[in-house]
Design a protein around this motif. Structure first.
Motif, PDB file in Angstrom:
ATOM      1  N   HIS A   1       0.495  -0.759  -5.440  1.00  0.00           N
ATOM      2  CA  HIS A   1       1.443  -0.064  -5.853  1.00  0.00           C
ATOM      3  C   HIS A   1       2.504   0.088  -4.293  1.00  0.00           C
ATOM      4  O   HIS A   1       2.112   0.500  -3.173  1.00  0.00           O
ATOM      5  CB  HIS A   1       1.425   1.043  -6.224  1.00  0.00           C
ATOM      6  CG  HIS A   1       2.707   1.303  -6.857  1.00  0.00           C
ATOM      7  ND1 HIS A   1       3.737   2.507  -6.137  1.00  0.00           N
ATOM      8  CD2 HIS A   1       3.332   1.415  -8.513  1.00  0.00           C
ATOM      9  CE1 HIS A   1       4.604   2.409  -7.457  1.00  0.00           C
ATOM     10  NE2 HIS A   1       4.066   2.193  -8.822  1.00  0.00           N
ATOM     11  N   PRO A   2       4.031  -0.109  -4.187  1.00  0.00           N
ATOM     12  CA  PRO A   2       4.281  -0.425  -3.373  1.00  0.00           C
ATOM     13  C   PRO A   2       5.222   1.560  -2.302  1.00  0.00           C
ATOM     14  O   PRO A   2       4.796   1.907  -1.515  1.00  0.00           O
ATOM     15  CB  PRO A   2       6.325  -0.242  -3.583  1.00  0.00           C
ATOM     16  CG  PRO A   2       6.300  -0.937  -4.807  1.00  0.00           C
ATOM     17  CD  PRO A   2       4.860  -0.664  -5.323  1.00  0.00           C
ATOM     18  N   TYR A   3       4.183   2.772  -3.638  1.00  0.00           N
ATOM     19  CA  TYR A   3       4.233   3.751  -3.097  1.00  0.00           C
ATOM     20  C   TYR A   3       2.671   3.713  -1.806  1.00  0.00           C
ATOM     21  O   TYR A   3       2.936   4.564  -0.832  1.00  0.00           O
ATOM     22  CB  TYR A   3       3.892   4.687  -4.084  1.00  0.00           C
ATOM     23  CG  TYR A   3       4.708   5.660  -4.630  1.00  0.00           C
ATOM     24  CD1 TYR A   3       5.658   5.685  -4.964  1.00  0.00           C
ATOM     25  CD2 TYR A   3       3.711   5.962  -6.424  1.00  0.00           C
ATOM     26  CE1 TYR A   3       6.643   5.421  -5.869  1.00  0.00           C
ATOM     27  CE2 TYR A   3       5.000   6.149  -7.078  1.00  0.00           C
ATOM     28  CZ  TYR A   3       6.383   6.116  -6.753  1.00  0.00           C
ATOM     29  OH  TYR A   3       7.413   6.657  -7.614  1.00  0.00           O
ATOM     30  N   TYR A   4       2.109   3.060  -1.461  1.00  0.00           N
ATOM     31  CA  TYR A   4       1.130   2.887  -0.877  1.00  0.00           C
ATOM     32  C   TYR A   4       1.079   2.243   0.204  1.00  0.00           C
ATOM     33  O   TYR A   4       1.049   2.032   1.017  1.00  0.00           O
ATOM     34  CB  TYR A   4       0.076   2.807  -1.251  1.00  0.00           C
ATOM     35  CG  TYR A   4      -0.889   4.277  -2.103  1.00  0.00           C
ATOM     36  CD1 TYR A   4      -0.894   5.065  -1.138  1.00  0.00           C
ATOM     37  CD2 TYR A   4      -0.167   3.863  -3.397  1.00  0.00           C
ATOM     38  CE1 TYR A   4      -1.776   6.357  -2.547  1.00  0.00           C
ATOM     39  CE2 TYR A   4      -0.915   5.224  -4.791  1.00  0.00           C
ATOM     40  CZ  TYR A   4      -1.087   5.582  -4.328  1.00  0.00           C
ATOM     41  OH  TYR A   4      -1.239   7.718  -4.599  1.00  0.00           O
TER      42      TYR A   4
ATOM     43  N   GLN B   1      -2.795  -5.432  -0.210  1.00  0.00           N
ATOM     44  CA  GLN B   1      -1.791  -5.251  -0.105  1.00  0.00           C
ATOM     45  C   GLN B   1      -0.422  -6.327   0.825  1.00  0.00           C
ATOM     46  O   GLN B   1       0.148  -7.348   0.010  1.00  0.00           O
ATOM     47  CB  GLN B   1      -1.431  -4.413   0.381  1.00  0.00           C
ATOM     48  CG  GLN B   1      -1.231  -2.873  -0.324  1.00  0.00           C
ATOM     49  CD  GLN B   1      -1.617  -1.359   0.911  1.00  0.00           C
ATOM     50  OE1 GLN B   1      -1.247  -1.239   2.182  1.00  0.00           O
ATOM     51  NE2 GLN B   1      -0.597   0.185  -0.210  1.00  0.00           N
ATOM     52  N   ARG B   2      -1.049  -7.147   1.434  1.00  0.00           N
ATOM     53  CA  ARG B   2      -0.377  -8.256   2.225  1.00  0.00           C
ATOM     54  C   ARG B   2      -0.345  -9.944   1.035  1.00  0.00           C
ATOM     55  O   ARG B   2       0.213  -9.885   1.041  1.00  0.00           O
ATOM     56  CB  ARG B   2      -1.120  -8.504   3.270  1.00  0.00           C
ATOM     57  CG  ARG B   2      -0.615  -7.699   4.734  1.00  0.00           C
ATOM     58  CD  ARG B   2      -0.435  -7.750   6.323  1.00  0.00           C
ATOM     59  NE  ARG B   2      -2.151  -8.121   6.374  1.00  0.00           N
ATOM     60  CZ  ARG B   2      -3.004  -7.169   6.740  1.00  0.00           C
ATOM     61  NH1 ARG B   2      -2.731  -5.983   6.577  1.00  0.00           N
ATOM     62  NH2 ARG B   2      -4.073  -7.022   6.652  1.00  0.00           N
ATOM     63  N   GLN B   3      -1.864  -9.689   0.841  1.00  0.00           N
ATOM     64  CA  GLN B   3      -1.728 -10.600  -0.180  1.00  0.00           C
ATOM     65  C   GLN B   3      -1.410 -10.743  -1.209  1.00  0.00           C
ATOM     66  O   GLN B   3      -0.546 -11.604  -1.903  1.00  0.00           O
ATOM     67  CB  GLN B   3      -3.866 -10.794  -0.399  1.00  0.00           C
ATOM     68  CG  GLN B   3      -4.421 -10.555   0.869  1.00  0.00           C
ATOM     69  CD  GLN B   3      -5.695 -11.563   0.221  1.00  0.00           C
ATOM     70  OE1 GLN B   3      -6.192 -10.950  -1.442  1.00  0.00           O
ATOM     71  NE2 GLN B   3      -6.516 -11.799   0.914  1.00  0.00           N
ATOM     72  N   ALA B   4      -1.527  -9.303  -2.054  1.00  0.00           N
ATOM     73  CA  ALA B   4      -0.355  -9.399  -2.974  1.00  0.00           C
ATOM     74  C   ALA B   4       1.276  -8.517  -2.851  1.00  0.00           C
ATOM     75  O   ALA B   4       2.263  -9.274  -3.575  1.00  0.00           O
ATOM     76  CB  ALA B   4      -0.439  -7.473  -3.963  1.00  0.00           C
ATOM     77  N   GLY B   5       1.664  -8.957  -1.895  1.00  0.00           N
ATOM     78  CA  GLY B   5       3.281  -8.799  -1.250  1.00  0.00           C
ATOM     79  C   GLY B   5       3.655  -7.828  -0.889  1.00  0.00           C
ATOM     80  O   GLY B   5       4.647  -7.338  -1.212  1.00  0.00           O
ATOM     81  N   ILE B   6       3.068  -6.992  -0.967  1.00  0.00           N
ATOM     82  CA  ILE B   6       2.745  -5.187  -0.854  1.00  0.00           C
ATOM     83  C   ILE B   6       3.022  -4.904   0.296  1.00  0.00           C
ATOM     84  O   ILE B   6       2.110  -5.012   1.065  1.00  0.00           O
ATOM     85  CB  ILE B   6       2.408  -4.970  -1.680  1.00  0.00           C
ATOM     86  CG1 ILE B   6       2.367  -5.170  -3.175  1.00  0.00           C
ATOM     87  CG2 ILE B   6       2.872  -3.225  -1.975  1.00  0.00           C
ATOM     88  CD1 ILE B   6       1.454  -4.553  -4.190  1.00  0.00           C
ATOM     89  N   GLU B   7       4.399  -4.984   1.352  1.00  0.00           N
ATOM     90  CA  GLU B   7       3.832  -4.574   2.625  1.00  0.00           C
ATOM     91  C   GLU B   7       4.948  -3.479   2.944  1.00  0.00           C
ATOM     92  O   GLU B   7       5.679  -3.561   3.113  1.00  0.00           O
ATOM     93  CB  GLU B   7       4.109  -5.818   3.655  1.00  0.00           C
ATOM     94  CG  GLU B   7       3.309  -6.885   3.367  1.00  0.00           C
ATOM     95  CD  GLU B   7       3.065  -8.021   4.695  1.00  0.00           C
ATOM     96  OE1 GLU B   7       3.113  -7.613   5.528  1.00  0.00           O
ATOM     97  OE2 GLU B   7       2.492  -9.081   4.104  1.00  0.00           O
TER      98      GLU B   7
END
Length: 172
Positions: free
Chosen positions: A113-116, A166-172
């Protein structure tokens, strides 16, 4: 005076009326050894309101931890966090609340989640959460209790695993 190539090249892309000599000068400056280049001009760093706010928040976070008497646990110097080891440690210590796929559960929030992202919850925040627990602030799952028996090295490995996912999910 020869213009700095890095400043000159963007103008090449915008302006079609650059002489052959100016283009050659720019390319020579780029490929010439550093010692033969003219010295670069010093640039003043401008601090705008948003970057001032970021610095203020970071300073406040540090002062809050200090006011709590908290020291950020630090992994062993020179430790190279291993996401594969982190996955095993995550499954053992975190998955029951945060979900096996890092997507959360009825007991805890999702790490995907973008919060993390690291700019919102730094790696140090993971260290502090494991050592001291966390008061609920983004979610309504209740407070997180400290996790006994999980070392700062373990948290570094777990954090490396979470960041990789997170990187794999596109969340950085």
């Amino acid at each position: 005076m020869v213009p700095d190539a890095l400043e000159f090249l963007p103008s090449l892309a915008r302006c079609q009326q650059v002489s052959a000599r100016e283009r050659a000068t720019a390319w020579l400056l780029l490929i010439a050894p550093a010692r033969s280049r003219p010295p670069r001009r010093k640039r003043k760093v401008k601090v705008n309101k948003s970057s001032s706010a970021v610095f203020a928040v970071l300073a406040l976070m540090g002062s809050v931890a200090a006011a709590q008497g908290w020291q950020v646990p630090k992994p062993t110097p020179g430790l190279m966090p291993n996401p594969a080891l982190g996955k095993k440690l995550y499954e053992k210590n975190c998955a029951s609340c945060h979900g096996a796929a890092l997507k959360g559960s009825m007991q805890g929030p999702p790490f995907l989640h973008p919060y993390y992202v690291s700019s919102h919850h730094s790696d140090a925040a993971f260290q502090l959460a494991v050592k001291n627990g966390v008061q609920a602030h983004h979610w309504k799952f209740g407070n997180m209790k400290p996790v006994p028996g999980v070392t700062p090295d373990d948290v570094a490995h777990i954090t490396a695993y979470v960041r990789a996912k997170q990187r794999q999910a596109g969340i950085e």
